[in-house]
Design an enzyme around this catalytic site. Structure first.
Site, short mmCIF file in Angstrom:
data_model
loop_
_atom_site.label_atom_id
_atom_site.label_comp_id
_atom_site.label_asym_id
_atom_site.label_seq_id
_atom_site.Cartn_x
_atom_site.Cartn_y
_atom_site.Cartn_z
N PHE A 185 -1.93 2.86 -0.79
CA PHE A 185 -1.18 1.80 -1.79
C PHE A 185 -1.87 1.14 -2.04
O PHE A 185 -3.26 0.15 -1.39
CB PHE A 185 -0.15 0.82 -1.35
N LYS A 190 -5.16 -11.38 -2.06
CA LYS A 190 -4.53 -11.84 -1.38
C LYS A 190 -3.88 -13.15 -0.66
O LYS A 190 -4.19 -14.52 -1.33
CB LYS A 190 -3.23 -10.88 -0.26
N ASP A 225 -10.53 -1.26 1.48
CA ASP A 225 -9.23 -2.07 0.97
C ASP A 225 -8.71 -3.28 1.92
O ASP A 225 -7.55 -2.44 3.08
CB ASP A 225 -8.17 -1.59 0.04
#
Length: 401
Positions: free
Chosen positions: A141, A255, A226
């Site tokens: 994801f 984030k 990532d």
């Protein structure tokens, strides 16, 4: 109808249904706790998928944002501003790298990493035009843009959004043999999550990341990590890659970099890699804006103390010790994770992940399901041990029978 029902109905009536939220409407929050419109408090064990590593309304971050808002919030990259250089320098130092390309969301940063890898492949490695390949892992994801869902294996994310962007090879996560076989002379990058969050907090086999790192060096391929969800203290280290002694060629961050106040993301790498760009080839109006830089600088300063990483490691040991007692107890099939991050696989015979999440919500604990029967736990790193135990007691009440 109650106030909660009215607000949910209004949202359902006037917003696109791209999410399926739990039936709770939050009005205020502080630290690890949130309060709904009816005044009921909930312990937040999701932390915005790691965007709230430092808790809700962290005073230090609020003050940094307030001070910057009194000065200047946006210039665009048409002009220099006085926070940009410090942000790039200090984030690069935190990563042990040289150069930063700031964006806003995690998906934008992943798109930036893909563009960077392709440009590097053509201009530095010498891959023939239009032939660059990026190897990714199944169950990944990395976001939901058109390019990113082109290399997703999740039908819910991918179906009905084609035609898809070419140039990606998908291999099973943790399978080094498949990774090696997928690489060709036209491979420019391997893009991996060091821990797959959305897939259920999947930790790769020991030695996998170092082996991928060595393989990419041998083949002159960029290793792109990532760390949008796994980075910035979540796993007990600044970066999840550190647990395996791995330093990638490129970090993708987001984030928690925005401190739970605003979206901030970045790609961090060497001068050689990010130096492939020329003015006009990539950018963002809001990327690296003064307000974002001010907040991110405070996040970096907080991480430099090591306090939050140590806290995640210590409380993470406690979390996994307690969760381990539930594994195999009938309602829980497996538990895995690292630091203050865990995936709990619920026996489907007991219920779906969403059903379990609703039962926990009724007991004052907020988590979120993924992939059917899995729930994820990612408390703010500032959570107190007593509050964590309070949440675990309710988890045991739901899953320990």
């Amino acid at each position: 109808m109650t106030a909660t029902e009215d607000l949910i109905a209004a949202a359902d009536a006037h917003s696109a249904h791209t999410y399926h939220p739990l039936p709770v409407v939050i009005a205020t929050a502080d630290g690890a706790w949130m309060t709904d419109v009816a005044g009921r408090r909930y312990l937040d064990l999701l932390a915005g998928y790691s965007a709230l590593n430092f808790g809700h309304r962290n005073r230090r971050l609020i003050e940094a944002a307030r001070a910057q808002m009194e000065r200047v919030t946006l210039t665009s990259r048409a002009f220099h501003h006085d926070r940009f250089g410090a942000f790039c320098e200090q984030l690069a130092a935190l990563c042990g790298m040289e150069t930063v390309l700031p964006m806003n969301t995690g998906a934008e940063a992943v798109e930036t990493a893909v563009k960077t890898a392709r440009k590097w492949g053509y201009t530095v490695k010498g891959v023939p035009a239009e032939m660059a390949k990026v190897v990714v892992a199944g169950n990944n994801f990395h976001g939901r843009t058109t390019t990113i869902i082109s290399f997703s294996t999740d039908p819910e994310t991918r179906a009905d959004f084609g035609p898809y962007t070419p140039g990606f090879e998908i291999v099973p996560y943790g399978d080094l043999t498949a990774m090696r076989s997928a690489m060709t002379e036209n491979t420019v990058a391997v893009l991996l999550e060091p821990i797959q969050g959305e897939a259920g907090v999947l930790v790769p086999p020991a030695g996998y990341l170092p082996a991928v790192r060595e393989l990419t060096r041998e083949r002159n391929v960029l290793f792109v990590a990532d760390e949008v969800q796994s980075g910035l203290g979540r796993t007990g280290r600044t970066f999840a890659c550190e647990h395996e002694g791995v330093v990638p060629d490129m970090y993708v961050l987001g984030k928690a970099l925005g401190g739970g106040l605003l979206p901030v993301s970045a790609v961090v790498s060497s001068r050689e890699v990010l130096g492939v760009f020329r003015p006009g080839e990539h950018g963002s109006t809001f990327g690296g804006n003064p307000l974002a830089c001010a907040v991110a600088l405070e996040v970096i300063a907080m991480l430099r103390t090591g306090e939050y990483q140590a806290r995640a490691a210590e409380l993470g040991e406690h979390l996994h010790r307690e969760l381990g007692q539930l594994a195999g107890a009938g309602r829980v099939r497996a538990v895995r994770g690292r630091g203050l991050w865990a995936g709990v696989d619920v026996n489907p015979a007991f219920g779906t992940g969403r059903e379990v999440s609703k039962k926990l919500m009724d007991r004052g604990v907020l988590v979120k399901d993924t992939h059917g029967s899995t729930i994820r736990l990612s408390p703010p790193l500032v959570i107190g041990e007593e509050d964590l135990d309070w949440g675990l007691d309710r988890l045991r009440a739901v899953l320990g029978g």
